[in-house]
Motif scaffolding. Structure first.
Motif, PDB file in Angstrom:
ATOM      1  N   LEU A   1       0.834  -1.212   0.000  1.00 58.43           N
ATOM      2  CA  LEU A   1       0.000   0.000   0.000  1.00 58.43           C
ATOM      3  C   LEU A   1       0.864   1.255   0.000  1.00 58.43           C
ATOM      4  O   LEU A   1       0.628   2.185  -0.780  1.00 58.43           O
ATOM      5  N   GLU A   2       1.876   1.271   0.877  1.00 59.56           N
ATOM      6  CA  GLU A   2       2.763   2.433   0.954  1.00 59.56           C
ATOM      7  C   GLU A   2       3.531   2.635  -0.351  1.00 59.56           C
ATOM      8  O   GLU A   2       3.661   3.766  -0.825  1.00 59.56           O
ATOM      9  N   ALA A   3       4.037   1.551  -0.948  1.00 62.58           N
ATOM     10  CA  ALA A   3       4.831   1.651  -2.179  1.00 62.58           C
ATOM     11  C   ALA A   3       4.009   2.163  -3.356  1.00 62.58           C
ATOM     12  O   ALA A   3       4.552   2.793  -4.268  1.00 62.58           O
ATOM     13  N   THR A   4       2.704   1.899  -3.335  1.00 62.29           N
ATOM     14  CA  THR A   4       1.856   2.330  -4.446  1.00 62.29           C
ATOM     15  C   THR A   4       1.124   3.639  -4.150  1.00 62.29           C
ATOM     16  O   THR A   4       0.303   4.088  -4.950  1.00 62.29           O
ATOM     17  N   GLY A   5       1.430   4.243  -3.010  1.00 65.88           N
ATOM     18  CA  GLY A   5       0.792   5.512  -2.661  1.00 65.88           C
ATOM     19  C   GLY A   5      -0.680   5.364  -2.322  1.00 65.88           C
ATOM     20  O   GLY A   5      -1.466   6.290  -2.505  1.00 65.88           O
ATOM     21  N   THR A   6      -1.042   4.195  -1.831  1.00 62.71           N
ATOM     22  CA  THR A   6      -2.428   3.918  -1.480  1.00 62.71           C
ATOM     23  C   THR A   6      -2.562   3.926   0.034  1.00 62.71           C
ATOM     24  O   THR A   6      -1.722   3.407   0.748  1.00 62.71           O
ATOM     25  N   GLU A   7      -3.658   4.509   0.514  1.00 66.04           N
ATOM     26  CA  GLU A   7      -3.900   4.594   1.953  1.00 66.04           C
ATOM     27  C   GLU A   7      -5.099   3.721   2.310  1.00 66.04           C
ATOM     28  O   GLU A   7      -6.109   3.721   1.598  1.00 66.04           O
ATOM     29  N   LEU A   8      -4.981   2.988   3.409  1.00 61.21           N
ATOM     30  CA  LEU A   8      -6.133   2.297   3.958  1.00 61.21           C
ATOM     31  C   LEU A   8      -6.855   3.329   4.814  1.00 61.21           C
ATOM     32  O   LEU A   8      -6.402   3.669   5.901  1.00 61.21           O
ATOM     33  N   THR A   9      -7.949   3.863   4.280  1.00 57.97           N
ATOM     34  CA  THR A   9      -8.627   4.942   4.999  1.00 57.97           C
ATOM     35  C   THR A   9      -9.468   4.418   6.154  1.00 57.97           C
ATOM     36  O   THR A   9      -9.571   5.080   7.181  1.00 57.97           O
ATOM     37  N   GLU A  10     -10.066   3.237   5.977  1.00 56.40           N
ATOM     38  CA  GLU A  10     -10.774   2.612   7.084  1.00 56.40           C
ATOM     39  C   GLU A  10     -11.099   1.173   6.744  1.00 56.40           C
ATOM     40  O   GLU A  10     -11.090   0.765   5.585  1.00 56.40           O
ATOM     41  N   VAL A  11     -11.379   0.424   7.808  1.00 61.38           N
ATOM     42  CA  VAL A  11     -11.869  -0.941   7.696  1.00 61.38           C
ATOM     43  C   VAL A  11     -13.327  -0.900   8.118  1.00 61.38           C
ATOM     44  O   VAL A  11     -13.664  -0.303   9.147  1.00 61.38           O
ATOM     45  N   ARG A  12     -14.179  -1.521   7.317  1.00 61.64           N
ATOM     46  CA  ARG A  12     -15.610  -1.570   7.630  1.00 61.64           C
ATOM     47  C   ARG A  12     -16.032  -3.018   7.851  1.00 61.64           C
ATOM     48  O   ARG A  12     -15.827  -3.858   6.976  1.00 61.64           O
ATOM     49  N   ILE A  13     -16.605  -3.289   9.007  1.00 59.88           N
ATOM     50  CA  ILE A  13     -17.227  -4.591   9.240  1.00 59.88           C
ATOM     51  C   ILE A  13     -18.665  -4.400   8.793  1.00 59.88           C
ATOM     52  O   ILE A  13     -19.420  -3.617   9.380  1.00 59.88           O
ATOM     53  N   THR A  14     -19.012  -5.075   7.703  1.00 59.41           N
ATOM     54  CA  THR A  14     -20.227  -4.731   6.977  1.00 59.41           C
ATOM     55  C   THR A  14     -21.413  -5.643   7.205  1.00 59.41           C
ATOM     56  O   THR A  14     -22.557  -5.221   7.030  1.00 59.41           O
ATOM     57  N   ASP A  15     -21.160  -6.899   7.572  1.00 57.98           N
ATOM     58  CA  ASP A  15     -22.278  -7.833   7.653  1.00 57.98           C
ATOM     59  C   ASP A  15     -21.896  -9.037   8.491  1.00 57.98           C
ATOM     60  O   ASP A  15     -20.704  -9.321   8.695  1.00 57.98           O
ATOM     61  N   VAL A  16     -22.906  -9.751   8.961  1.00 57.79           N
ATOM     62  CA  VAL A  16     -22.735 -11.044   9.607  1.00 57.79           C
ATOM     63  C   VAL A  16     -23.891 -11.915   9.122  1.00 57.79           C
ATOM     64  O   VAL A  16     -25.053 -11.516   9.193  1.00 57.79           O
ATOM     65  N   LYS A  17     -23.536 -13.073   8.552  1.00 59.60           N
ATOM     66  CA  LYS A  17     -24.537 -14.017   8.041  1.00 59.60           C
ATOM     67  C   LYS A  17     -24.183 -15.403   8.556  1.00 59.60           C
ATOM     68  O   LYS A  17     -23.070 -15.887   8.297  1.00 59.60           O
ATOM     69  N   ASP A  18     -25.102 -16.004   9.271  1.00 65.12           N
ATOM     70  CA  ASP A  18     -24.886 -17.343   9.827  1.00 65.12           C
ATOM     71  C   ASP A  18     -23.597 -17.434  10.617  1.00 65.12           C
ATOM     72  O   ASP A  18     -22.846 -18.413  10.515  1.00 65.12           O
ATOM     73  N   GLY A  19     -23.300 -16.389  11.376  1.00 69.91           N
ATOM     74  CA  GLY A  19     -22.108 -16.385  12.220  1.00 69.91           C
ATOM     75  C   GLY A  19     -20.817 -16.030  11.503  1.00 69.91           C
ATOM     76  O   GLY A  19     -19.752 -16.010  12.114  1.00 69.91           O
ATOM     77  N   VAL A  20     -20.890 -15.760  10.211  1.00 64.81           N
ATOM     78  CA  VAL A  20     -19.708 -15.392   9.428  1.00 64.81           C
ATOM     79  C   VAL A  20     -19.725 -13.874   9.222  1.00 64.81           C
ATOM     80  O   VAL A  20     -20.703 -13.325   8.711  1.00 64.81           O
ATOM     81  N   PHE A  21     -18.626 -13.237   9.624  1.00 64.75           N
ATOM     82  CA  PHE A  21     -18.518 -11.783   9.502  1.00 64.75           C
ATOM     83  C   PHE A  21     -17.876 -11.413   8.166  1.00 64.75           C
ATOM     84  O   PHE A  21     -17.039 -12.145   7.649  1.00 64.75           O
ATOM     85  N   TYR A  22     -18.269 -10.257   7.652  1.00 66.89           N
ATOM     86  CA  TYR A  22     -17.746  -9.741   6.383  1.00 66.89           C
ATOM     87  C   TYR A  22     -17.210  -8.330   6.620  1.00 66.89           C
ATOM     88  O   TYR A  22     -17.748  -7.585   7.434  1.00 66.89           O
ATOM     89  N   ALA A  23     -16.156  -8.006   5.874  1.00 65.45           N
ATOM     90  CA  ALA A  23     -15.547  -6.690   6.022  1.00 65.45           C
ATOM     91  C   ALA A  23     -15.125  -6.165   4.653  1.00 65.45           C
ATOM     92  O   ALA A  23     -15.110  -6.894   3.659  1.00 65.45           O
ATOM     93  N   ALA A  24     -14.756  -4.896   4.649  1.00 65.21           N
ATOM     94  CA  ALA A  24     -14.250  -4.260   3.435  1.00 65.21           C
ATOM     95  C   ALA A  24     -13.110  -3.327   3.812  1.00 65.21           C
ATOM     96  O   ALA A  24     -13.150  -2.673   4.855  1.00 65.21           O
ATOM     97  N   LEU A  25     -12.101  -3.306   2.957  1.00 65.70           N
ATOM     98  CA  LEU A  25     -10.999  -2.353   3.081  1.00 65.70           C
ATOM     99  C   LEU A  25     -11.360  -1.157   2.210  1.00 65.70           C
ATOM    100  O   LEU A  25     -11.647  -1.320   1.026  1.00 65.70           O
TER     101      LEU A  25
END
Length: 162
Positions: free
Chosen positions: A65-89
């Motif tokens: 990320l640093e080498a390509t000039g990309t920033e991780l602005t936030e992590v989003r925990i977006t959903d939970v289905k049948d006990g499985v969590f989902y996220a997005a960078l």
């Protein structure tokens, strides 16, 4: 979206399954997420400031990320289905372009800790999977924090033989 802090990781007994515990920054709910041993170690390393001699996967991702000039602005925990969590960078660049990439919460949290990015969670996920801890149970949470202060990444290594 509600911002979360990473309280830490621990091994849940008797299943011997690691969990990461998150807490609302401005609230009383906790969010436990069961994760793998490798991710638990990666999160513990980041929290303890351990720098491995060679980059682990999450360290490599941070470097890319640093080498390509990309920033991780936030992590989003977006959903939970049948006990499985989902996220997005949520990624951004200096040119203003960005992207959102689906990811496992455990990997997302490990990366967020390395980049200092904020972690947020959908209100619906907290409503479904969050645990409210009344003030009288805060002592138990404090004992958990004391445990986290003493745990080492090696505690999450598998002892099963192949």
């Amino acid at each position: 979206m509600r911002e979360l802090d990473v309280i830490g990781v621990r091994v849940e007994m008797p299943s011997n399954q690691p969990i990461v515990l998150l807490r609302e920054v401005t609230g009383e709910r906790y969010l436990p997420i069961w994760i793998g041993a490798v991710e638990a170690t990666a999160i513990a390393f980041a929290q303890q400031g351990v720098t491995p001699p060679r980059p682990l996967t999450h360290d490599l991702m941070k470097d890319v990320l640093e080498a390509t000039g990309t920033e991780l602005t936030e992590v989003r925990i977006t959903d939970v289905k049948d006990g499985v969590f989902y996220a997005a960078l949520v990624l951004g660049t200096s040119t203003g372009q960005g992207a959102e990439v689906s990811a496992r919460p455990s990997d997302s949290i490990a990366l967020a800790l390395r980049t200092g990015s904020r972690i947020v969670c959908e209100e619906a996920v907290l409503d479904e999977a969050g645990l409210a801890v009344p003030a009288e149970q805060e002592d138990e949470v404090e004992r958990f924090r004391e445990f986290l202060d003493q745990v080492t990444p090696e505690d999450f290594e598998s002892t099963e033989e192949s």
